[in-house]
Design an enzyme around this catalytic site. Structure first.
Site, PDB file in Angstrom:
ATOM      1  N   CYS A  75      15.585 -67.859 -43.590  1.00  0.00           N
ATOM      2  CA  CYS A  75      14.733 -67.370 -44.677  1.00  0.00           C
ATOM      3  C   CYS A  75      15.246 -66.038 -45.232  1.00  0.00           C
ATOM      4  CB  CYS A  75      13.291 -67.214 -44.169  1.00  0.00           C
ATOM      5  SG  CYS A  75      12.209 -66.274 -45.261  1.00  0.00           S
ATOM      6  N   CYS A  78      12.790 -63.164 -44.952  1.00  0.00           N
ATOM      7  CA  CYS A  78      12.701 -62.689 -43.563  1.00  0.00           C
ATOM      8  C   CYS A  78      13.866 -61.749 -43.252  1.00  0.00           C
ATOM      9  CB  CYS A  78      12.710 -63.863 -42.591  1.00  0.00           C
ATOM     10  SG  CYS A  78      11.362 -65.045 -42.838  1.00  0.00           S
ATOM     11  N   CYS A 424      17.640 -69.286 -60.768  1.00  0.00           N
ATOM     12  CA  CYS A 424      16.938 -69.973 -59.667  1.00  0.00           C
ATOM     13  C   CYS A 424      17.925 -70.697 -58.741  1.00  0.00           C
ATOM     14  CB  CYS A 424      15.938 -70.961 -60.253  1.00  0.00           C
ATOM     15  SG  CYS A 424      15.246 -72.110 -59.057  1.00  0.00           S
ATOM     16  N   CYS A 427      17.302 -74.443 -58.414  1.00  0.00           N
ATOM     17  CA  CYS A 427      17.761 -75.185 -59.596  1.00  0.00           C
ATOM     18  C   CYS A 427      19.255 -75.476 -59.491  1.00  0.00           C
ATOM     19  CB  CYS A 427      17.478 -74.382 -60.860  1.00  0.00           C
ATOM     20  SG  CYS A 427      15.727 -74.013 -61.144  1.00  0.00           S
TER      21      CYS A 427
END
Length: 530
Positions: A75, A78, A424, A427
Site C-alpha cells: 500500500c 501505508c 491515475c 487507469c
C-alpha cells in the site's frame, strides 16, 4: 511442610518407577521447577509494537492507550505513513505520553482485519483500557505531530484550565487560534460537549474557565465559547443557547468558519483545511505572486470577503507555483497566462462559474460576481476539449464533451466508455486490457469502445466520482446507462459485452483472476476536490 513443595515431591516420588529410569525424576532442582516461565514480550520495531493475532491481547493488557495501524506491505499510502508513524512514536516517548503505537500487517493477519472490520489501508484504531470490542476509529491527520497530538488529547486534558487573566494571555499569546469555553458550571453537560470537540480539533488550542473575573474581563454574562485569533477580526463569540444547550455540529461549523482567514492562500498545507471547512462555495483568485500588479489585487479581494463569511470561501491561487497548484489550473481548464482571473466552484455539485470576460478584479466586482452566482444569475460552464480530427480512427474511440452525446446515445450502437484521468495509476494499469477489448470488437458494427479524459471534459448530468469509471450505453431509445463494476480483465469485459451489458450469473472468475478494485487494494490517495 511448605505447601508449595508438595507437587514437586509427588513428581519426584512418581519418577522412581517412571520410564525416565530407576530412581531418576525430572532434571532440575525443586526451586528450578517452581520458576515462572519467561514473560512473553511483544516485539518492537522503531518504537512501534509489531502485533499478531497471538500478541494483540497481551499488548492491550500492557498498554491502556494503544493506537493500532492496520497496513499492507504493497500500500503506497501505508509506505508514506510509515516514517510519520515512527516520528509520532518518538514524540510520544520523548514527552512520556502514556500511549503506545502498534501495527498489524493486515495481509498476514486476516482474522484481525475481519474482527475489526478493516476494509482499506491504512486503517487506524484506538483501543482504550484493554477494550477489544469497541475501538475508536482514528480521525486525525496522517502526519507525526497530528498523530501524537490526537493521542495526547485522549490520554490527557483536551483543554487547559484557566484561572486568571495571566493564564489567558499566556495561552492566547502562544498560538494563532485559541478557543476558550466560558462556563459558569464546569459540571454542566455542555462542558462535556466542548471537551469532546476539543479532542478532535487539533489545529486549535482550547482553554476552559468558570472564573467570574474572566467573564467580566471578556464582557460576558452567560456561557459562551470565544475564539481568539491573531488575524482578521481578532475575536468571534458563540453564545450557548440557554434552552437547547451547546450543539456539537453548530459549534464545530462556527469554529472551522471563524478559525480560517477571510482569504486563504492555496497550497499543500492549507488544502486539507480548505476542504474540511464544509463551506460549499469556493471563490478562487488566480494571480502570479511574482508580479506587483497582481499582488495589488489582493487588497480588494480581501475587502470583498467579510459579508460572505460562512457562505463563500475566498482562496488565492499562485499560478507561479506550478508544483503545488498546476492541478488546480487544470481542474478549471485554465492556463497560467490568463491570470489574474476569478473562478467560483460549488464543491458539492462541481459546477464552475466564471465572470464576464475582461471584468477587472476589484472589491466591487468580486462582491457582485459572488452575489450573482449565489442568486442564480450566472450559468455554470463545462470543460471541453476540441474533437480530435482522428477521434474515430483507432479501435479505442476518443470522446470529448462536444462529441459525447452524439456517440454515447447513438440508438444503433452499444457504447462502452472508460472515463479516466491522465494521472491515475489504475487507469494506466487497465489500458492494455481496454485496448485489447477494442481490438477484439473493432469489426462489430454495433459495438463502440471509447474513452474520455474526465479531467478535461465535463458532462451535464453525468457524474464521475472516481477513476477509472466504466459506463455502458446500450443501443435503443431511452438514454439508458449502466455502470460496470466487475473485474477489469479482457475475459470478463468481453463476457459483459457478449451478454448485452450484463455479467452472466454463473461464476466468471478463474482462480487467480484479478479482483475488482476496492479501497483496500487502492494505491491512489483520496481525490482532491480542486
Amino acid at each position: 511442610m511448605d505447601s508449595q513443595l508438595l507437587p514437586v515431591l509427588l513428581l519426584l516420588l512418581l519418577g522412581a518407577s517412571s520410564p525416565w529410569g530407576q530412581g531418576q525424576g525430572p532434571e532440575g532442582s525443586p526451586e528450578e521447577l517452581l520458576e515462572e516461565p519467561p514473560e512473553e514480550k511483544v516485539p518492537r520495531e522503531d518504537g512501534i509494537l509489531a502485533l499478531s493475532r497471538h500478541s494483540l491481547g497481551l499488548a492491550l493488557q500492557d498498554h491502556p492507550a494503544l493506537l493500532v495501524e492496520f497496513y499492507a506491505p504493497w500500500c503506497a499510502r501505508c509506505k508514506a505513513l510509515a516514517p510519520e508513524y515512527r516520528k509520532a512514536a518518538a514524540l510520544l516517548a520523548a514527552a512520556s505520553t502514556p500511549a503506545a503505537l502498534a501495527k498489524v500487517d493486515g495481509t498476514a493477519e486476516p482474522e484481525l482485519t475481519e474482527e475489526f472490520g478493516v476494509t482499506e489501508y491504512p486503517t487506524l484504531k484506538f483501543f482504550r483500557d484493554g477494550n477489544r470490542t469497541h475501538p475508536e476509529d482514528y480521525t486525525g491527520p496522517l502526519e507525526a505531530e497530528g498523530v501524537a497530538e490526537w493521542l495526547r488529547r485522549r490520554v490527557g486534558p483536551s483543554a487547559t484550565r484557566l484561572e486568571d487573566e495571566a493564564g489567558v494571555r499566556a495561552l492566547a499569546g502562544a498560538w494563532d487560534v485559541v478557543v476558550i469555553g466560558f462556563f459558569q458550571d464546569l459540571q454542566d453537560r455542555d462542558v462535556a460537549t466542548f471537551l469532546a470537540l476539543a479532542q478532535d480539533a487539533l489545529d486549535m488550542t482550547f482553554g476552559l474557565t468558570d472564573r467570574p473575573q474572566l467573564f467580566q474581563k471578556f464582557d460576558l454574562t452567560g456561557d459562551t465559547v470565544v475564539l481568539l485569533k491573531k488575524f482578521d477580526e481578532g475575536r468571534a463569540d458563540f453564545p450557548v443557547d440557554k434552552e437547547l444547550g451547546l450543539d456539537l455540529a453548530d459549534l464545530s461549523r462556527f469554529l472551522v468558519t471563524h478559525s480560517m482567514r477571510l482569504v486563504t492562500e492555496y497550497n499543500s498545507q492549507t488544502s486539507p483545511k480548505i476542504f474540511a471547512a464544509r463551506i460549499l462555495n469556493h471563490l478562487l483568485l488566480f494571480v502570479n505572486q511574482t508580479l506587483a500588479p497582481h499582488r495589488e489585487l489582493l487588497a480588494g479581494f480581501q475587502e470583498a470577503a467579510p459579508p460572505f463569511r460562512g457562505q463563500v470561501l475566498f482562496v488565492v491561487v499562485d499560478v507561479d507555483d506550478a508544483a503545488d497548484n498546476g492541478h488546480v489550473l487544470q481542474y478549471f481548464g485554465l492556463r497560467a497566462e490568463v491570470a489574474p482571473t476569478l473562478r467560483l466552484v460549488n464543491v458539492e455539485t462541481a459546477r464552475k462559474y466564471a465572470p464576464a470576460t475582461g471584468e477587472p478584479v476589484t472589491a466591487a466586482s468580486v462582491a457582485a460576481f459572488c452575489q450573482a452566482v449565489l442568486s442564480g444569475h450566472v450559468q455554470p460552464y463545462l470543460l471541453s476539449q476540441e474533437v480530435p480530427p482522428d477521434w474515430d480512427q483507432q479501435p479505442v474511440k476518443t470522446l470529448v464533451s462536444k462529441n459525447f452525446e452524439q456517440v454515447a446515445f447513438d440508438e444503433t450502437k452499444n457504447v462502452f466508455v472508460k472515463f479516466y484521468a491522465p494521472w491515475c495509476a489504475h487507469c494506466r494499469e487497465m489500458a492494455p486490457a481496454w485496448e485489447a477489448l477494442a481490438e477484439k470488437y473493432k469489426d462489430h458494427e454495433d459495438i463502440v469502445i471509447a474513452e474520455l479524459d474526465a479531467t478535461a471534459n465535463e458532462l451535464e448530468g453525468l457524474a464521475v466520482r472516481g477513476f477509472p469509471t466504466l459506463k455502458y450505453f446500450p443501443a435503443g431509445p431511452g438514454r439508458k446507462v449502466t455502470e460496470y463494476k466487475g473485474p477489469r480483465d479482457l475475459e470478463t469485459l468481453s463476457k459483459f459485452l457478449d451478454h448485452g451489458g450484463e455479467l452472466p450469473t454463473e461464476p466468471t472468475e478463474e482462480p487467480g483472476a484479478p479482483a475488482p478494485e476496492s479501497p483496500a487494494n487502492s494505491t491512489v490517495g483520496p481525490k482532491e476536490e480542486l
